[in-house]
Design a protein around this motif. Structure first.
Motif, PDB file in Angstrom:
ATOM      1  N   HIS A 104      36.691  44.729  33.617  1.00 57.76           N
ATOM      2  CA  HIS A 104      35.784  45.422  32.699  1.00 57.76           C
ATOM      3  C   HIS A 104      34.589  45.946  33.489  1.00 57.76           C
ATOM      4  O   HIS A 104      33.875  45.169  34.124  1.00 57.76           O
ATOM      5  CB  HIS A 104      35.322  44.465  31.594  1.00 57.76           C
ATOM      6  CG  HIS A 104      34.462  45.093  30.563  1.00 57.76           C
ATOM      7  ND1 HIS A 104      34.951  45.992  29.641  1.00 57.76           N
ATOM      8  CD2 HIS A 104      33.146  44.978  30.318  1.00 57.76           C
ATOM      9  CE1 HIS A 104      33.960  46.390  28.862  1.00 57.76           C
ATOM     10  NE2 HIS A 104      32.852  45.793  29.256  1.00 57.76           N
ATOM     11  N   VAL A 105      34.406  47.259  33.474  1.00 57.13           N
ATOM     12  CA  VAL A 105      33.290  47.884  34.176  1.00 57.13           C
ATOM     13  C   VAL A 105      32.282  48.351  33.138  1.00 57.13           C
ATOM     14  O   VAL A 105      32.625  49.043  32.184  1.00 57.13           O
ATOM     15  CB  VAL A 105      33.753  49.075  35.038  1.00 57.13           C
ATOM     16  CG1 VAL A 105      32.562  49.758  35.700  1.00 57.13           C
ATOM     17  CG2 VAL A 105      34.754  48.603  36.087  1.00 57.13           C
ATOM     18  N   SER A 118      19.771  61.458  39.485  1.00 55.32           N
ATOM     19  CA  SER A 118      19.631  60.231  38.692  1.00 55.32           C
ATOM     20  C   SER A 118      20.627  59.198  39.209  1.00 55.32           C
ATOM     21  O   SER A 118      21.551  59.520  39.943  1.00 55.32           O
ATOM     22  CB  SER A 118      19.875  60.504  37.202  1.00 55.32           C
ATOM     23  OG  SER A 118      21.222  60.850  36.985  1.00 55.32           O
ATOM     24  N   SER A 119      20.416  57.945  38.832  1.00 58.79           N
ATOM     25  CA  SER A 119      21.344  56.916  39.284  1.00 58.79           C
ATOM     26  C   SER A 119      21.683  55.982  38.129  1.00 58.79           C
ATOM     27  O   SER A 119      20.950  55.906  37.142  1.00 58.79           O
ATOM     28  CB  SER A 119      20.740  56.114  40.438  1.00 58.79           C
ATOM     29  OG  SER A 119      19.635  55.375  39.980  1.00 58.79           O
ATOM     30  N   VAL A 120      22.783  55.305  38.269  1.00 60.61           N
ATOM     31  CA  VAL A 120      23.228  54.345  37.271  1.00 60.61           C
ATOM     32  C   VAL A 120      23.884  53.193  38.025  1.00 60.61           C
ATOM     33  O   VAL A 120      24.454  53.397  39.099  1.00 60.61           O
ATOM     34  CB  VAL A 120      24.207  55.015  36.261  1.00 60.61           C
ATOM     35  CG1 VAL A 120      25.504  55.388  36.941  1.00 60.61           C
ATOM     36  CG2 VAL A 120      24.463  54.135  35.061  1.00 60.61           C
ATOM     37  N   THR A 121      23.757  51.996  37.499  1.00 59.39           N
ATOM     38  CA  THR A 121      24.372  50.838  38.137  1.00 59.39           C
ATOM     39  C   THR A 121      25.594  50.414  37.329  1.00 59.39           C
ATOM     40  O   THR A 121      25.499  50.207  36.114  1.00 59.39           O
ATOM     41  CB  THR A 121      23.378  49.661  38.212  1.00 59.39           C
ATOM     42  OG1 THR A 121      22.240  50.088  38.967  1.00 59.39           O
ATOM     43  CG2 THR A 121      24.015  48.452  38.884  1.00 59.39           C
ATOM     44  N   LEU A 122      26.720  50.322  38.009  1.00 53.73           N
ATOM     45  CA  LEU A 122      27.951  49.851  37.367  1.00 53.73           C
ATOM     46  C   LEU A 122      28.195  48.416  37.793  1.00 53.73           C
ATOM     47  O   LEU A 122      28.023  48.066  38.955  1.00 53.73           O
ATOM     48  CB  LEU A 122      29.144  50.715  37.800  1.00 53.73           C
ATOM     49  CG  LEU A 122      29.081  52.192  37.447  1.00 53.73           C
ATOM     50  CD1 LEU A 122      30.298  52.909  38.019  1.00 53.73           C
ATOM     51  CD2 LEU A 122      29.011  52.380  35.946  1.00 53.73           C
ATOM     52  N   SER A 123      28.578  47.580  36.839  1.00 51.19           N
ATOM     53  CA  SER A 123      28.926  46.212  37.225  1.00 51.19           C
ATOM     54  C   SER A 123      30.361  45.930  36.801  1.00 51.19           C
ATOM     55  O   SER A 123      30.856  46.473  35.820  1.00 51.19           O
ATOM     56  CB  SER A 123      27.960  45.204  36.606  1.00 51.19           C
ATOM     57  OG  SER A 123      28.153  45.121  35.226  1.00 51.19           O
ATOM     58  N   CYS A 124      30.992  45.085  37.580  1.00 53.45           N
ATOM     59  CA  CYS A 124      32.413  44.811  37.420  1.00 53.45           C
ATOM     60  C   CYS A 124      32.580  43.328  37.080  1.00 53.45           C
ATOM     61  O   CYS A 124      32.061  42.473  37.785  1.00 53.45           O
ATOM     62  CB  CYS A 124      33.078  45.179  38.747  1.00 53.45           C
ATOM     63  SG  CYS A 124      34.690  44.499  39.039  1.00 53.45           S
ATOM     64  N   CYS A 136      33.299  40.184  39.934  1.00 52.43           N
ATOM     65  CA  CYS A 136      34.364  40.604  40.847  1.00 52.43           C
ATOM     66  C   CYS A 136      34.091  40.132  42.264  1.00 52.43           C
ATOM     67  O   CYS A 136      35.015  39.810  43.004  1.00 52.43           O
ATOM     68  CB  CYS A 136      34.534  42.115  40.779  1.00 52.43           C
ATOM     69  SG  CYS A 136      35.150  42.618  39.150  1.00 52.43           S
ATOM     70  N   ASP A 137      32.816  40.071  42.652  1.00 49.97           N
ATOM     71  CA  ASP A 137      32.465  39.590  43.986  1.00 49.97           C
ATOM     72  C   ASP A 137      32.964  38.158  44.196  1.00 49.97           C
ATOM     73  O   ASP A 137      33.494  37.815  45.251  1.00 49.97           O
ATOM     74  CB  ASP A 137      30.947  39.612  44.204  1.00 49.97           C
ATOM     75  CG  ASP A 137      30.409  41.034  44.289  1.00 49.97           C
ATOM     76  OD1 ASP A 137      31.221  41.955  44.488  1.00 49.97           O
ATOM     77  OD2 ASP A 137      29.199  41.205  44.164  1.00 49.97           O
ATOM     78  N   LEU A 147      39.232  44.974  45.844  1.00 51.74           N
ATOM     79  CA  LEU A 147      38.893  45.976  44.835  1.00 51.74           C
ATOM     80  C   LEU A 147      38.178  47.123  45.510  1.00 51.74           C
ATOM     81  O   LEU A 147      37.346  46.904  46.399  1.00 51.74           O
ATOM     82  CB  LEU A 147      37.972  45.375  43.758  1.00 51.74           C
ATOM     83  CG  LEU A 147      38.589  44.316  42.866  1.00 51.74           C
ATOM     84  CD1 LEU A 147      37.514  43.651  42.012  1.00 51.74           C
ATOM     85  CD2 LEU A 147      39.644  44.916  41.975  1.00 51.74           C
ATOM     86  N   PHE A 148      38.475  48.345  45.081  1.00 51.13           N
ATOM     87  CA  PHE A 148      37.840  49.524  45.647  1.00 51.13           C
ATOM     88  C   PHE A 148      37.291  50.377  44.516  1.00 51.13           C
ATOM     89  O   PHE A 148      37.976  50.604  43.516  1.00 51.13           O
ATOM     90  CB  PHE A 148      38.854  50.361  46.443  1.00 51.13           C
ATOM     91  CG  PHE A 148      39.517  49.596  47.562  1.00 51.13           C
ATOM     92  CD1 PHE A 148      38.923  49.517  48.809  1.00 51.13           C
ATOM     93  CD2 PHE A 148      40.718  48.945  47.343  1.00 51.13           C
ATOM     94  CE1 PHE A 148      39.538  48.802  49.828  1.00 51.13           C
ATOM     95  CE2 PHE A 148      41.325  48.227  48.356  1.00 51.13           C
ATOM     96  CZ  PHE A 148      40.727  48.166  49.605  1.00 51.13           C
ATOM     97  N   TRP A 149      36.071  50.849  44.660  1.00 53.60           N
ATOM     98  CA  TRP A 149      35.500  51.771  43.684  1.00 53.60           C
ATOM     99  C   TRP A 149      36.055  53.168  43.965  1.00 53.60           C
ATOM    100  O   TRP A 149      36.134  53.597  45.114  1.00 53.60           O
ATOM    101  CB  TRP A 149      33.965  51.826  43.791  1.00 53.60           C
ATOM    102  CG  TRP A 149      33.289  50.588  43.268  1.00 53.60           C
ATOM    103  CD1 TRP A 149      32.811  49.540  44.008  1.00 53.60           C
ATOM    104  CD2 TRP A 149      33.012  50.275  41.911  1.00 53.60           C
ATOM    105  NE1 TRP A 149      32.264  48.594  43.191  1.00 53.60           N
ATOM    106  CE2 TRP A 149      32.370  49.020  41.892  1.00 53.60           C
ATOM    107  CE3 TRP A 149      33.240  50.927  40.701  1.00 53.60           C
ATOM    108  CZ2 TRP A 149      31.937  48.406  40.717  1.00 53.60           C
ATOM    109  CZ3 TRP A 149      32.830  50.317  39.528  1.00 53.60           C
ATOM    110  CH2 TRP A 149      32.191  49.061  39.542  1.00 53.60           C
ATOM    111  N   VAL A 150      36.450  53.877  42.939  1.00 50.43           N
ATOM    112  CA  VAL A 150      36.943  55.252  43.079  1.00 50.43           C
ATOM    113  C   VAL A 150      36.245  56.126  42.060  1.00 50.43           C
ATOM    114  O   VAL A 150      35.729  55.630  41.048  1.00 50.43           O
ATOM    115  CB  VAL A 150      38.474  55.358  42.889  1.00 50.43           C
ATOM    116  CG1 VAL A 150      39.208  54.628  44.013  1.00 50.43           C
ATOM    117  CG2 VAL A 150      38.915  54.841  41.541  1.00 50.43           C
TER     118      VAL A 150
END
Length: 151
Positions: A104-105, A118-124, A136-137, A147-150
């Motif tokens: 779940h991201v 602008s920026s946004v933070t995604l968490s996994c 996920c870490d 895991l790889f971010w795409v």
């Protein structure tokens, strides 16, 4: 069928998934599917018939190969699933177990689009069979998962 290998399925929330039943008897009328999450077992399919009194009834279906299909996966769907065969009231062979891991991201912002600069933070988060929620870490370190971010 003894010695059936456990299967691990990784899926992102919101997607559809097929969980294989590796011990079917070619007739799904003998198939029962159970879901185990945090030691609470819920019967989803009993002798090929979908249980109507469960919350996710409309998202479930049984494939022609006795696989369990789940639409629009939610983090609560994570856990251990077992496919079991009964003939004349007697269980045949061992359970075919499938572990469903739901990735779940989430975003730190309610914005749906990101503009230049602008920026946004995604968490996994990974929801699994033995934990409610694990970053996920942590999984990468403890289980050797990559895991790889795409885009």
């Amino acid at each position: 069928t003894s010695g059936v290998d456990d299967a691990h399925v990784f899926i992102s929330s919101g997607e559809n998934v097929r969980l294989p039943c590796n011990n079917d008897l070619h007739d799904c009328k003998s198939t029962t599917w159970n879901h185990n999450r945090h030691s609470a077992v819920v019967e989803l399919i009993y002798l090929g018939i979908k249980k109507k009194d469960i919350e996710r009834h409309e998202r479930l279906s049984l494939g022609s190969d006795c696989s369990l299909n789940i639409k629009n996966i939610k983090k609560e769907d994570s856990g251990s699933y077992s496919c079991r065969q009964y003939v004349n009231g007697q269980q045949q062979g061992t359970d075919a177990r499938v572990y469903l891991h739901v990735l779940h991201v989430s975003s730190s912002s309610s914005q749906t689009e990101i503009s230049a600069g602008s920026s946004v933070t995604l968490s996994c988060q990974l929801y699994s069979y033995s934990y409610a929620e694990v970053s996920c870490d942590d999984w990468i370190r403890s289980e050797g998962i990559q895991l790889f971010w795409v885009n």
